[in-house]
Design an enzyme around this catalytic site. Structure first.
Site, short mmCIF file in Angstrom:
data_model
loop_
_atom_site.label_atom_id
_atom_site.label_comp_id
_atom_site.label_asym_id
_atom_site.label_seq_id
_atom_site.Cartn_x
_atom_site.Cartn_y
_atom_site.Cartn_z
N GLU A 204 66.00 25.39 43.44
CA GLU A 204 67.17 24.51 43.43
C GLU A 204 67.26 23.69 42.15
O GLU A 204 68.35 23.33 41.71
CB GLU A 204 67.14 23.57 44.63
CG GLU A 204 67.63 24.21 45.91
CD GLU A 204 67.96 23.20 46.99
OE1 GLU A 204 68.55 23.61 47.99
OE2 GLU A 204 67.64 22.01 46.83
N HIS B 137 47.57 43.79 49.45
CA HIS B 137 47.81 45.10 50.07
C HIS B 137 49.30 45.34 50.27
O HIS B 137 49.69 46.29 50.96
CB HIS B 137 47.07 45.18 51.41
CG HIS B 137 45.59 44.94 51.27
ND1 HIS B 137 44.69 45.95 51.04
CD2 HIS B 137 44.88 43.78 51.28
CE1 HIS B 137 43.47 45.44 50.94
NE2 HIS B 137 43.56 44.13 51.08
N LYS C 41 78.89 27.09 52.05
CA LYS C 41 79.25 26.22 53.16
C LYS C 41 80.75 26.23 53.42
O LYS C 41 81.19 26.18 54.58
CB LYS C 41 78.77 24.79 52.88
CG LYS C 41 77.25 24.66 52.90
CD LYS C 41 76.83 23.21 52.68
CE LYS C 41 75.31 23.09 52.68
NZ LYS C 41 74.87 21.69 52.44
#
Length: 418
Positions: free
Chosen positions: A276, A297, A409
């Site tokens: 951010e 792995h 949003k």
């Protein structure tokens, strides 16, 4: 806390690093002093401002009340309202506080239903943490948890079990005034991802039994160190300069790695901090994390032989925190070479081998931390916050806003009919 560099290919010479640090001296000086243009985002820069004695005493009083009346405490928050507290609680909680349950960080019906089932048969309190009480995840979770309290307790008792951490003058404060909920301030001059040393992070930690005074001491000591070290030896500037130099050489990702699973949730805090803060204006390293040895792995092959996209930053915790010796059990399993070895030593060998192998391919930075306790977490929080500020200054971006977060949003609220 120390930093060593394993850069076998010599991508950044000591001379280039020294020059970059000298070139960035003004950036460091501005960060140490604080900048007027960022005044509304730098309440974290002086730990004392939001984690002084008065605040700590109030937090401890609320936490004592919670511990006396509750089996569980629900942290309702997303992103910066959640990550710092969770990273410490999941690493250090020892049962001396109440159980911490998390909400407000998902819109999944399945996950929220599971969360409510965790509360069945338990006395609980909730803390809705929201700087801007318009974010959907905490707002919706707060509603269903208020309903759960109302179904279990009298109106007065239910109200006594609601805490809200919000900004003065917000709709959340008004909700508290109208319903008799406890209200504590979300600092108006700190962005969410920088709030570890405030009511936001410290209250849930205290309810979990964490020594918040040790945490604050660690942060305060790191503050003193980074504000006194000059440009030639400043640890945060050195790290910030290195990551920007690697970025300039085409490395697009920074991978934070560790052989200590207790840092699993700290990884989420670190990822948000840098993503951010630096991911804007078409710039910034993409932060990723790897929890070893398991992910050797999974992503180990790519690190060794894939495209050269990343450099790696390790957190090396010197004190393993426990001892467990591997004993033979009389059965032939071909692992007798481990007889009598401590898992701590095996893990150390795996760490050293990984650094040796990976540094043949990519630059590796290693932060050495003596032990993982509350003091160390405080140091880590402050160090990376300050380093992120300096790194953003070198990069030429505002490390405190997050305009891109708002983009989705509008479409979401439109779809929901807001």
């Amino acid at each position: 806390m120390k930093l060593r560099v394993e850069d076998k290919r010599g991508l950044v010479s000591p001379e280039a690093l020294k020059a970059k640090m000298a070139e960035s001296a003004a950036v460091l000086a501005r960060a140490q002093a604080g900048e007027e243009k960022y005044a509304d985002s730098q309440g974290w820069l002086k730990v004392e401002e939001w984690a002084g004695e008065k605040v700590l005493a109030e937090i401890e009083a609320i936490a004592d009340r919670v511990k006396k009346t509750c089996d569980a405490f629900v942290l309702i928050g997303v992103g910066g309202s959640n990550n710092a507290a969770r990273s410490v609680i999941e690493a250090l909680a020892d049962g001396s506080g109440v159980e911490i349950i998390y909400a407000g960080n998902t819109l999944s019906a399945h996950a929220l239903s599971k969360m409510l089932r965790q509360l069945e048969g338990k006395d609980f309190a909730i803390d809705c943490i929201a700087k801007n009480f318009e974010t959907l995840e905490p707002g919706s979770s707060f509603r269903i948890l208020r309903k759960a309290l109302a179904e279990k307790y009298s109106p007065e008792e239910a109200a006594s079990r609601v805490i809200c951490t919000g900004t003065y003058g917000s709709s959340l404060e008004k909700l508290c005034q109208d319903n008799g909920y406890t209200f504590v301030p979300f600092p108006t001059n700190i962005g969410g991802r920088y709030t570890a040393m405030s009511y936001v992070g410290l209250l849930p930690m205290a309810c979990a039994g964490i020594d918040i005074r040790a945490l604050v001491k660690g942060a305060s000591e790191m503050e003193a160190r980074l504000h006194s070290e000059g440009c030639e030896d400043n640890l945060a500037l050195r790290y910030a300069a290195l990551r920007n130099l690697y970025n300039e050489k085409g490395y697009q990702l920074e991978m934070l790695s560790c052989f200590e699973p207790r840092l699993r949730w700290f990884f989420k805090w670190w990822t948000q901090l840098f993503a951010e803060s630096e991911g804007k204006d078409g710039k910034g390293l993409f932060p990723v994390c790897a929890e070893y040895s398991e992910e050797l792995h999974a992503v180990g092959q790519y690190i060794q032989d894939g495209a050269p996209l990343m450099f790696e930053t390790f957190i090396d915790v010197k004190d393993p925190g426990a001892s467990l010796v591997i004993e033979p059990d009389g059965k032939k399993d071909y692992f007798d070479y481990l007889n009598g070895m401590d898992f701590a030593d095996v893990n150390r060998a795996a760490f050293e081998a990984t650094v040796t192998a990976h540094s043949d391919k990519l630059p590796c930075l290693i932060f050495e931390v003596e032990k993982l306790d509350a003091h160390a977490f405080g140091s880590l929080f402050y160090f990376f916050q300050f380093a992120c500020y300096v790194s953003g200054g070198i990069l030429g971006i505002n490390p405190f806003d997050q305009p891109g977060v708002e983009a989705y949003k509008g479409w979401m609220f439109k779809a929901l009919g807001k």
